[in-house]
Design a protein around this motif. Structure first.
Motif, PDB file in Angstrom:
ATOM      1  N   ASP A   8     -10.588   9.918  -0.761  1.00  0.00           N
ATOM      2  CA  ASP A   8     -11.309   8.789  -1.333  1.00  0.00           C
ATOM      3  C   ASP A   8     -11.075   7.575  -0.463  1.00  0.00           C
ATOM      4  O   ASP A   8     -10.385   7.632   0.548  1.00  0.00           O
ATOM      5  CB  ASP A   8     -10.897   8.540  -2.791  1.00  0.00           C
ATOM      6  N   ASP A   9     -11.683   6.462  -0.854  1.00  0.00           N
ATOM      7  CA  ASP A   9     -11.607   5.256  -0.027  1.00  0.00           C
ATOM      8  C   ASP A   9     -10.535   4.288  -0.509  1.00  0.00           C
ATOM      9  O   ASP A   9     -10.539   3.126  -0.124  1.00  0.00           O
ATOM     10  CB  ASP A   9     -12.970   4.551  -0.008  1.00  0.00           C
ATOM     11  N   SER A  10      -9.611   4.782  -1.340  1.00  0.00           N
ATOM     12  CA  SER A  10      -8.594   3.875  -1.884  1.00  0.00           C
ATOM     13  C   SER A  10      -7.473   3.587  -0.891  1.00  0.00           C
ATOM     14  O   SER A  10      -6.697   2.670  -1.095  1.00  0.00           O
ATOM     15  CB  SER A  10      -7.993   4.453  -3.171  1.00  0.00           C
ATOM     16  N   GLY A  11      -7.387   4.358   0.175  1.00  0.00           N
ATOM     17  CA  GLY A  11      -6.390   4.059   1.183  1.00  0.00           C
ATOM     18  C   GLY A  11      -5.570   5.257   1.585  1.00  0.00           C
ATOM     19  O   GLY A  11      -5.857   6.397   1.207  1.00  0.00           O
ATOM     20  N   PRO A  12      -4.516   5.032   2.371  1.00  0.00           N
ATOM     21  CA  PRO A  12      -3.644   6.109   2.854  1.00  0.00           C
ATOM     22  C   PRO A  12      -2.955   6.834   1.698  1.00  0.00           C
ATOM     23  O   PRO A  12      -2.988   6.379   0.543  1.00  0.00           O
ATOM     24  CB  PRO A  12      -2.633   5.360   3.730  1.00  0.00           C
ATOM     25  N   CYS A 143       7.096  -2.463   5.863  1.00  0.00           N
ATOM     26  CA  CYS A 143       5.731  -2.723   6.338  1.00  0.00           C
ATOM     27  C   CYS A 143       4.925  -1.439   6.394  1.00  0.00           C
ATOM     28  O   CYS A 143       3.757  -1.402   5.994  1.00  0.00           O
ATOM     29  CB  CYS A 143       5.774  -3.382   7.719  1.00  0.00           C
ATOM     30  N   SER A 144       5.547  -0.369   6.884  1.00  0.00           N
ATOM     31  CA  SER A 144       4.851   0.913   6.953  1.00  0.00           C
ATOM     32  C   SER A 144       4.505   1.423   5.556  1.00  0.00           C
ATOM     33  O   SER A 144       3.411   1.954   5.327  1.00  0.00           O
ATOM     34  CB  SER A 144       5.700   1.941   7.692  1.00  0.00           C
ATOM     35  N   CYS A 145       5.422   1.267   4.616  1.00  0.00           N
ATOM     36  CA  CYS A 145       5.160   1.695   3.239  1.00  0.00           C
ATOM     37  C   CYS A 145       4.028   0.877   2.623  1.00  0.00           C
ATOM     38  O   CYS A 145       3.193   1.420   1.884  1.00  0.00           O
ATOM     39  CB  CYS A 145       6.420   1.577   2.396  1.00  0.00           C
ATOM     40  N   ALA A 146       4.005  -0.428   2.910  1.00  0.00           N
ATOM     41  CA  ALA A 146       2.926  -1.271   2.372  1.00  0.00           C
ATOM     42  C   ALA A 146       1.568  -0.815   2.893  1.00  0.00           C
ATOM     43  O   ALA A 146       0.600  -0.705   2.134  1.00  0.00           O
ATOM     44  CB  ALA A 146       3.175  -2.733   2.739  1.00  0.00           C
ATOM     45  N   VAL A 147       1.485  -0.527   4.192  1.00  0.00           N
ATOM     46  CA  VAL A 147       0.226  -0.030   4.757  1.00  0.00           C
ATOM     47  C   VAL A 147      -0.095   1.355   4.209  1.00  0.00           C
ATOM     48  O   VAL A 147      -1.257   1.696   3.984  1.00  0.00           O
ATOM     49  CB  VAL A 147       0.306  -0.006   6.294  1.00  0.00           C
ATOM     50  N   GLY A 148       0.950   2.167   3.975  1.00  0.00           N
ATOM     51  CA  GLY A 148       0.748   3.507   3.433  1.00  0.00           C
ATOM     52  C   GLY A 148       0.281   3.509   1.990  1.00  0.00           C
ATOM     53  O   GLY A 148      -0.307   4.494   1.539  1.00  0.00           O
ATOM     54  N   ILE A 149       0.535   2.418   1.267  1.00  0.00           N
ATOM     55  CA  ILE A 149       0.051   2.307  -0.109  1.00  0.00           C
ATOM     56  C   ILE A 149      -1.433   1.986  -0.122  1.00  0.00           C
ATOM     57  O   ILE A 149      -2.250   2.686  -0.729  1.00  0.00           O
ATOM     58  CB  ILE A 149       0.822   1.206  -0.865  1.00  0.00           C
ATOM     59  N   LYS A 150      -1.800   0.907   0.555  1.00  0.00           N
ATOM     60  CA  LYS A 150      -3.190   0.478   0.667  1.00  0.00           C
ATOM     61  C   LYS A 150      -3.352  -0.213   2.009  1.00  0.00           C
ATOM     62  O   LYS A 150      -2.412  -0.811   2.535  1.00  0.00           O
ATOM     63  CB  LYS A 150      -3.578  -0.485  -0.470  1.00  0.00           C
ATOM     64  N   TYR A 151      -4.565  -0.160   2.531  1.00  0.00           N
ATOM     65  CA  TYR A 151      -4.798  -0.822   3.813  1.00  0.00           C
ATOM     66  C   TYR A 151      -4.617  -2.330   3.701  1.00  0.00           C
ATOM     67  O   TYR A 151      -4.444  -3.008   4.719  1.00  0.00           O
ATOM     68  CB  TYR A 151      -6.201  -0.496   4.322  1.00  0.00           C
TER      69      TYR A 151
END
Length: 608
Positions: A8-12, A143-151
């Motif tokens: 889906d388009d919700s993110g990583p 920071c990596s976890c934040a990007v991994g949650i949502k873009y």
């Protein structure tokens, strides 16, 4: 939970894995149809454990706000003020109590800021110590976890990289450090803030792809090679089929581009309205393509095509099932077989148009095809051909398709996949977020009037915007004065003010302004990460006014009394909106009307 691949388009995938971890801890087997908002949960759904990690992340954001303001070297009173605002903000409470990812995203955003401040303060007295390495590494991990949650987490990550780059630039100019020491500092930051986040981000996808090994309804979005690497689905169809395509092979051809929907090449006996016009029916700049059946057409058949393997590694590579990407060039006209993407009219059963495109127009994925199903056929000649090939190699895409190939394809699909952008009754614009002129009804009780709304505390939201404006004006004033060599603030107070603004005001800007450039459907909860940085800035501005703008003790006392009254009003509004935050009280129509923020604000003014 069912190990079925989805997209889906919700993110990583890390955010989904966080929620799945809560479900796993609660023994959830995945058997629940999540098809209707507000539906009653069945007994096998461990609601408490599914909501545990978002709630825990929301709760931990409160002490982290306290620690961040302390690490910025402001007072315990200011830090307590930030924590209190995080605690009573109704929108943050609502979002963290449900199976949603914003509270987890905010947690890692704040953790990244806190870790970097801890590292920055260690830099002053104990560089390269164990705690220095720990906080620097944790910054990259957060920071990596934040990007991994949502873009959306990328916004805070970019902010942290920018602040770290400025500090590194000052470090390079420090003449007290040797060249080797400066190089070690830069290398450590590069590893912790660039290499580790990338490796961790790849790890999220690696675990994601290991967990989701079964075929599912979203397979058709992916390439044939990706589909064949999943258990079931296309892999079940292609299992044991020959790898190398030869003369006499019977194949199905799928377009690699796959937009607007997956497309397989096929034909039937129905014809175009004008029999064999030169131009394609919907793409007049391209040529018409059709299977040739002699319907007393005077022109001769031109049915020869040249095969070109696009991803051929060497001249010895042959045409392979699923793995090879090929294009077909018409021998007579040099036109390439292409999917135009347009839907034919009713006479074409709304199917996608196939055209012949001139090579001079350039390369595009819509010109590329691959074989999905393949067999050598059942005729005597084909059986003899198969015997000539002895024992043909069989398809085993799971070994041929590397993790990086699957990752790159999945990452690209996530970035380009767009959900339905039609208007939603609760969608809103970024301008409406600042004034809180919108909300979202999350839940309505089927039998009573109890309900849950995403609705912010108007006192905090308006005050946050006001604090942001005050910070901008004061900073501009100080810069103009410093340009005239007038220093209103001591150097340490000035540096503290600048760093607080870079992280808090900058955090608000990078998490809010990009939404003006987005074309997706937006909702109020998209503003919550920016709101948390506004909340951090509020007590910073209040303490600055008290310490540097209130000249006398009387002024400080009056200002402190106003601040206490303001905090009290924020607490009062938070308590007033409690029924819509927790949904644990049945409300009358009159009470519901009074709880709209504008009405409650008017009531509050009339009372005071």
């Amino acid at each position: 939970m069912k190990r079925i691949f989805f997209l889906d388009d919700s993110g990583p995938p890390f955010g989904h894995m966080v929620l799945a971890l809560g479900g796993y801890l609660g023994g959830f087997d995945g058997h629940f149809l999540w098809n209707r908002i507000g539906a009653e949960y069945s007994s096998n759904v461990p609601v408490w454990s599914l909501r545990l990690l978002p709630a825990l992340a929301g709760a931990l954001s409160v002490p982290m706000a306290y620690q961040i303001v302390l690490e910025l070297h402001f007072s315990h009173c200011a830090a307590m003020g930030a924590a209190l605002l995080m605690l009573i903000e109704n929108a943050l409470i609502t979002q963290s109590r449900l199976m949603l990812l914003e509270s987890v995203l905010i947690f890692f955003n704040l953790l990244a800021v806190l870790s970097y401040l801890k590292f920055f303060n260690c830099q002053k007295h104990s560089p390269f110590s164990l705690s220095w390495w720990f906080w620097l590494t944790l910054t990259g991990v957060a920071c990596s976890c934040a990007v991994g949650i949502k873009y959306m987490g990328m916004f805070t990550y970019v902010l942290m990289l920018a602040v770290a780059a400025v500090h590194a630039w000052h470090l390079i100019g420090d003449q007290t450090l040797s060249n080797v020491c400066v190089f070690c500092h830069l290398l450590a930051r590069a590893v912790a803030l660039l290499v580790i986040p990338v490796v961790l981000y790849l790890l999220f996808f690696y675990v994601h792809l290991i967990l989701l090994f079964r075929s599912g309804p979203h397979d058709q979005i992916m390439s044939s090679a990706f589909q064949a690497s999943l258990e079931g689905g296309l892999a079940r169809i292609t299992q044991g089929q020959p790898l190398e395509v030869a003369f006499g092979s019977q194949v199905t051809l799928r377009n690699v581009f796959g937009k607007p929907v997956p497309c397989w090449l096929h034909s039937h006996q129905d014809t175009y309205p004008m029999m064999h016009d030169v131009a394609a029916p919907l793409s007049p700049h391209s040529q018409e393509v059709s299977c040739y059946i002699d319907y007393n057409i005077s022109m001769p058949a031109q049915n020869l095509w040249r095969l070109e393997i696009v991803n051929r590694g060497s001249d010895t590579d042959v045409w392979k099932t699923i793995l090879s990407e090929v294009r077909f060039v018409h021998v007579n006209t040099s036109a390439v077989l292409k999917l135009s993407g347009a839907h034919l009219p009713d006479w074409g059963y709304r199917q996608l148009e196939i055209v012949g495109e001139k090579l001079s127009r350039g390369y595009h994925e819509s010109m590329v095809w691959n074989v999905e199903e393949h067999r050598y056929g059942a005729s005597q000649e084909q059986r003899e051909r198969e015997r000539e090939l002895h024992s043909p190699a069989q398809v085993d895409v799971s070994r041929n398709l590397s993790f990086m190939a699957r990752f790159l394809e999945l990452q690209w699909k996530m970035l380009v996949l767009r959900s339905d952008d039609s208007e939603h009754k609760y969608s809103s614009s970024p301008l409406e977020w600042v004034t809180l002129d919108t909300n979202i009804a999350y839940w309505l009780h089927p039998r009573t009037s109890a309900q849950i709304h995403l609705l912010g505390n108007i006192v905090i939201w308006i005050s946050g915007s006001l604090a942001l404006a005050i910070y901008a004006l004061l900073s501009l004033w100080y810069l103009l004065r410093r340009r005239r060599n007038v220093h209103d603030l001591p150097q340490d107070a000035w540096l503290r003010w600048v760093l607080a603004g870079a992280l808090c005001a900058g955090g608000w800007a990078v998490n809010y302004l990009p939404f003006f450039l987005m074309e997706k459907t937006l909702f109020l909860y998209h503003y919550l990460p920016a709101l948390t940085f506004q909340i951090l800035l509020l007590p910073v501005v209040l303490q600055h006014i008290s310490d540097h703008l209130c000249r006398s003790q009387l002024q400080r006392s009056v200002f402190s009394a106003l601040v206490v009254a303001w905090y009290s009003s924020a607490c009062h509004v938070s308590h007033t909106l409690r029924p819509l935050t927790y949904g644990d009280k049945s409300l009358s129509p009159h009470e519901l009307k009074a709880l709209r923020w504008k009405d409650s604000w008017d009531i509050l003014i009339r009372k005071h």
